[in-house]
Structure formats: structure tokens, C-alpha cells
Motif scaffolding. Structure first.
Motif, PDB file in Angstrom:
ATOM      1  N   LEU A   1      64.273  54.438  63.638  1.00 15.92           N
ATOM      2  CA  LEU A   1      65.273  53.818  64.520  1.00 15.92           C
ATOM      3  C   LEU A   1      65.081  54.153  66.005  1.00 15.92           C
ATOM      4  O   LEU A   1      65.816  53.635  66.857  1.00 15.92           O
ATOM      5  CB  LEU A   1      66.682  54.275  64.083  1.00 15.92           C
ATOM      6  N   ALA A   2      64.089  54.989  66.308  1.00 16.01           N
ATOM      7  CA  ALA A   2      63.974  55.530  67.666  1.00 16.01           C
ATOM      8  C   ALA A   2      63.821  54.443  68.738  1.00 16.01           C
ATOM      9  O   ALA A   2      64.396  54.551  69.828  1.00 16.01           O
ATOM     10  CB  ALA A   2      62.807  56.508  67.736  1.00 16.01           C
ATOM     11  N   SER A   3      63.073  53.385  68.436  1.00 18.84           N
ATOM     12  CA  SER A   3      62.846  52.355  69.462  1.00 18.84           C
ATOM     13  C   SER A   3      64.159  51.646  69.823  1.00 18.84           C
ATOM     14  O   SER A   3      64.356  51.226  70.973  1.00 18.84           O
ATOM     15  CB  SER A   3      61.801  51.339  68.990  1.00 18.84           C
ATOM     16  N   GLY A   4      65.064  51.554  68.863  1.00 20.42           N
ATOM     17  CA  GLY A   4      66.358  50.918  69.133  1.00 20.42           C
ATOM     18  C   GLY A   4      67.218  51.769  70.051  1.00 20.42           C
ATOM     19  O   GLY A   4      67.875  51.264  70.966  1.00 20.42           O
ATOM     20  N   LEU A   5      67.170  53.076  69.824  1.00 16.58           N
ATOM     21  CA  LEU A   5      67.940  53.980  70.676  1.00 16.58           C
ATOM     22  C   LEU A   5      67.381  53.953  72.100  1.00 16.58           C
ATOM     23  O   LEU A   5      68.138  53.912  73.082  1.00 16.58           O
ATOM     24  CB  LEU A   5      67.897  55.402  70.097  1.00 16.58           C
TER      25      LEU A   5
ATOM     26  N   ARG B   1      79.758  52.502  71.544  1.00 16.45           N
ATOM     27  CA  ARG B   1      79.845  51.237  70.788  1.00 16.45           C
ATOM     28  C   ARG B   1      78.611  50.986  69.907  1.00 16.45           C
ATOM     29  O   ARG B   1      78.438  49.879  69.398  1.00 16.45           O
ATOM     30  CB  ARG B   1      80.068  50.064  71.755  1.00 16.45           C
ATOM     31  N   VAL B   2      77.769  51.995  69.710  1.00 14.44           N
ATOM     32  CA  VAL B   2      76.678  51.903  68.727  1.00 14.44           C
ATOM     33  C   VAL B   2      77.209  52.558  67.457  1.00 14.44           C
ATOM     34  O   VAL B   2      77.427  53.769  67.416  1.00 14.44           O
ATOM     35  CB  VAL B   2      75.397  52.622  69.224  1.00 14.44           C
TER      36      VAL B   2
ATOM     37  N   GLU C   1      69.534  52.813  75.493  1.00 15.98           N
ATOM     38  CA  GLU C   1      69.613  53.777  76.607  1.00 15.98           C
ATOM     39  C   GLU C   1      69.030  53.173  77.885  1.00 15.98           C
ATOM     40  O   GLU C   1      69.604  53.325  78.958  1.00 15.98           O
ATOM     41  CB  GLU C   1      68.868  55.067  76.241  1.00 15.98           C
ATOM     42  N   ARG C   2      67.907  52.485  77.735  1.00 12.36           N
ATOM     43  CA  ARG C   2      67.279  51.866  78.911  1.00 12.36           C
ATOM     44  C   ARG C   2      68.223  50.858  79.576  1.00 12.36           C
ATOM     45  O   ARG C   2      68.316  50.782  80.805  1.00 12.36           O
ATOM     46  CB  ARG C   2      65.966  51.164  78.505  1.00 12.36           C
TER      47      ARG C   2
ATOM     48  N   MET D   1      73.185  63.995  70.222  1.00 14.18           N
ATOM     49  CA  MET D   1      73.258  62.556  69.905  1.00 14.18           C
ATOM     50  C   MET D   1      72.319  62.256  68.739  1.00 14.18           C
ATOM     51  O   MET D   1      71.164  62.644  68.759  1.00 14.18           O
ATOM     52  CB  MET D   1      72.809  61.794  71.151  1.00 14.18           C
ATOM     53  N   LYS D   2      72.854  61.557  67.723  1.00 12.12           N
ATOM     54  CA  LYS D   2      72.025  61.361  66.550  1.00 12.12           C
ATOM     55  C   LYS D   2      72.389  60.071  65.808  1.00 12.12           C
ATOM     56  O   LYS D   2      73.558  59.786  65.581  1.00 12.12           O
ATOM     57  CB  LYS D   2      72.237  62.559  65.610  1.00 12.12           C
ATOM     58  N   LEU D   3      71.370  59.306  65.446  1.00 10.68           N
ATOM     59  CA  LEU D   3      71.598  58.144  64.581  1.00 10.68           C
ATOM     60  C   LEU D   3      71.717  58.680  63.159  1.00 10.68           C
ATOM     61  O   LEU D   3      70.789  59.294  62.641  1.00 10.68           O
ATOM     62  CB  LEU D   3      70.443  57.150  64.710  1.00 10.68           C
ATOM     63  N   PHE D   4      72.885  58.481  62.551  1.00  8.49           N
ATOM     64  CA  PHE D   4      73.134  59.118  61.253  1.00  8.49           C
ATOM     65  C   PHE D   4      73.021  58.168  60.067  1.00  8.49           C
ATOM     66  O   PHE D   4      73.161  58.583  58.912  1.00  8.49           O
ATOM     67  CB  PHE D   4      74.522  59.775  61.244  1.00  8.49           C
ATOM     68  N   ALA D   5      72.789  56.871  60.339  1.00 10.17           N
ATOM     69  CA  ALA D   5      72.754  55.903  59.227  1.00 10.17           C
ATOM     70  C   ALA D   5      71.753  54.793  59.508  1.00 10.17           C
ATOM     71  O   ALA D   5      71.484  54.460  60.660  1.00 10.17           O
ATOM     72  CB  ALA D   5      74.144  55.307  59.030  1.00 10.17           C
ATOM     73  N   ASP D   6      71.233  54.259  58.421  1.00 13.49           N
ATOM     74  CA  ASP D   6      70.400  53.053  58.500  1.00 13.49           C
ATOM     75  C   ASP D   6      71.057  52.050  57.553  1.00 13.49           C
ATOM     76  O   ASP D   6      71.053  52.242  56.330  1.00 13.49           O
ATOM     77  CB  ASP D   6      68.964  53.395  58.059  1.00 13.49           C
ATOM     78  N   TYR D   7      71.656  51.016  58.132  1.00 17.42           N
ATOM     79  CA  TYR D   7      72.464  50.091  57.326  1.00 17.42           C
ATOM     80  C   TYR D   7      71.739  48.809  56.922  1.00 17.42           C
ATOM     81  O   TYR D   7      72.377  47.814  56.593  1.00 17.42           O
ATOM     82  CB  TYR D   7      73.744  49.737  58.093  1.00 17.42           C
ATOM     83  N   HIS D   8      70.414  48.800  56.953  1.00 15.44           N
ATOM     84  CA  HIS D   8      69.676  47.598  56.566  1.00 15.44           C
ATOM     85  C   HIS D   8      68.308  48.002  56.014  1.00 15.44           C
ATOM     86  O   HIS D   8      67.380  48.269  56.770  1.00 15.44           O
ATOM     87  CB  HIS D   8      69.534  46.689  57.814  1.00 15.44           C
ATOM     88  N   THR D   9      68.228  48.100  54.677  1.00 12.70           N
ATOM     89  CA  THR D   9      66.935  48.409  54.033  1.00 12.70           C
ATOM     90  C   THR D   9      66.782  47.556  52.765  1.00 12.70           C
ATOM     91  O   THR D   9      67.764  47.174  52.135  1.00 12.70           O
ATOM     92  CB  THR D   9      66.825  49.912  53.641  1.00 12.70           C
TER      93      THR D   9
END
Ligand SMILES: [Zn+2]
Ligand SMILES: [Zn+2]
Length: 245
Positions: free
Chosen positions: A222-226, A238-239, A230-231, A1-9
Motif C-alpha cells: 500500500l506504500a505507493s498510495g500513502l 479522511r483515509v 501525502e504528496r 502513522m500506519k495503514l492497518f487494513a487492506d480492504y480489496h484482495t
């Protein structure tokens, strides 16, 4: 599982500290495959891009950095403010068509198009933070403005919903679901985001986890968002920027 993009910088085109190239290099170093440059539009007071002609320069710069082949795809976007209580964005449709990605959100410091919005939309949001009364009416005005923007424009992402300017997430999330817009989990602003996740879950809306980085160092943070999704057991398919493997 991996966040592959950051769409807001953000970059030096508005109130960020890094260049497009620096944000891209940082995203590549973090192992992202996509990063979006989403600077504030011209009607944001102090933080906004100085004039819309800057947009063309930004588009050219994004194209140039993509040609450098840094190992990350750079998308040209903008974080457009809602500038009227009826949901107008600060950008023309023509400008929006040039973008790869449209982020839209509520920000308290903008130049309204009409004077009536100064009294009913802008000022109450400033006063509301001092004086906690009149909350329901204000929340209503904000919710209407933001949901109308999502209805009227091809909004890919609603940035930091319910941050600084309160909105009814239970009303916003179904509109996002219907319009295929993602609600943002913004790791750059500290506030309670549980309600966003729960509202999206209930409405069948999508989420996106973004850094809202204003420095290259924060791109891809982005880790805190993941951890949050999950929590709360949000359906991870849907992410939109999460690859499940
Ligand atoms: Zn913002
Ligand atoms: Zn932002």
C-alpha cells in the motif's frame, strides 16, 4: 502513522492465486490488523466467481480462517460489478446483506442484464479504448451508472474509479461523500490517480488505499498510495484505513 487494513484482495474464489488463509497469513505478516476478501461477482466474464453458491462457501471459509486466529481479522466482501447503465449491481440485496464489506466498481467485461446496455454501455467502452472519439457521451453513461450504484446500494468502497472506464470524478466524489462511500486509491493498477485524490479533497469524501492483490505476496502493498495522498496533501484523517498516531 500506519495503514492497518487492506480492504480489496482476490483469492481462488475468482481470479486470484491464493487462498483466503494465504491472504490472511500474508496480511498478518505485513502487520495489518484487517484484510478483506473481495472476489469478483458472478457476472464478470472469465474473472468472476462461478455461480453465487460459491458465495456461501466463501463466507464459510472466511469464518473458518477467522477461527484459526492468525492475528488478523478477515472480512467477507465482494467486488461487485455495475451491470446496467442505471446502476444495478450484479448481486441481490439478500446476498449483499451477508457481506461485511461491499466494494463496487466498473469493469468492461460483464454480462449486461438488458440488451440495450450492450449497445450503449458495454460496447462503447470497448470501442472507446480503440477510438478516442465519442468520449464525452461515454463518460456520461459511465458516471451515471456508477453514481446510481452508489446511491442505490450500501457501497463501502468504489474500486479503481476512472480506471479503464472513464468517469467524471467531480460528479462521483460528492455522491460518495453524501453516501459515506470511500473512493479507492488502488495500488495494483497503474494509471493517474491524482484526480481521484483532488476530487475527494474538494468534495469532502473519504479515501481508502487498497492493493487489489491477486496474489498473497501483494496483500498489504500500500506504500505507493500513502505516498500519493501525502504528496497531494490530502487530509489524512479522511483515509479510512490509516491510523494516525
Ligand atoms: Zn476491479
Ligand atoms: Zn479487484
Amino acid at each position: 502513522m500506519k495503514l492497518f487494513a487492506d480492504y480489496h484482495t482476490h483469492t481462488v474464489f475468482s481470479d486470484g492465486l491464493g487462498t483466503v488463509r494465504e491472504n490472511a497469513a500474508s496480511a498478518a505478516a505485513r502487520g495489518l490488523s484487517e484484510v478483506a476478501i473481495t472476489d469478483h461477482g458472478p457476472r464478470n466474464i472469465v474473472t468472476g466467481m462461478k455461480g453465487l453458491d460459491k458465495l456461501n462457501i466463501m463466507l464459510e471459509e472466511v469464518a473458518r480462517v477467522n477461527r484459526l486466529d492468525l492475528g488478523v481479522k478477515v472480512l467477507a466482501g465482494l467486488e461487485a460489478s455495475v451491470v446496467s447503465s442505471s446502476g444495478e449491481l450484479e448481486l441481490s440485496r439478500r446476498a449483499i446483506k451477508q457481506l461485511d464489506l461491499l466494494v463496487a466498481g466498473l469493469h468492461p467485461y460483464f454480462l449486461p442484464r438488458q440488451l440495450k446496455d450492450l449497445w450503449h454501455f458495454v460496447l462503447p467502452n470497448h470501442l472507446g479504448r480503440v477510438r478516442r472519439s465519442s468520449g464525452a457521451k461515454l463518460k456520461n453513461t459511465n458516471t451515471k451508472a456508477l453514481t446510481e450504484a452508489v446511491r442505490r446500494y450500501p457501497v463501502d468502497i468504489v474500486s479503481h474509479p476512472n480506471f479503464m472506464m472513464p468517469v467524471e470524478l467531480q460528479e462521483l466524489a460528492p455522491v460518495c461523500a453524501e453516501r459515506n462511500s470511500s473512493l479507492e486509491i488502488n495500488t495494483g493498477h497503474v494509471y493517474n490517480k491524482d484526480m481521484i485524490v483532488l476530487a475527494a479533497q474538494k468534495a469532502g469524501a473519504k479515501l481508502v488505499i487498497n492493493s487489489d492483490a491477486h496474489t498473497p505476496q501483494r496483500v498489504g502493498d500500500l506504500a505507493s498510495g500513502l505516498a500519493l495522498v501525502e504528496r497531494l496533501k490530502f487530509p489524512l484523517q479522511r483515509v479510512v484505513n490509516l491510523r494516525l498516531e
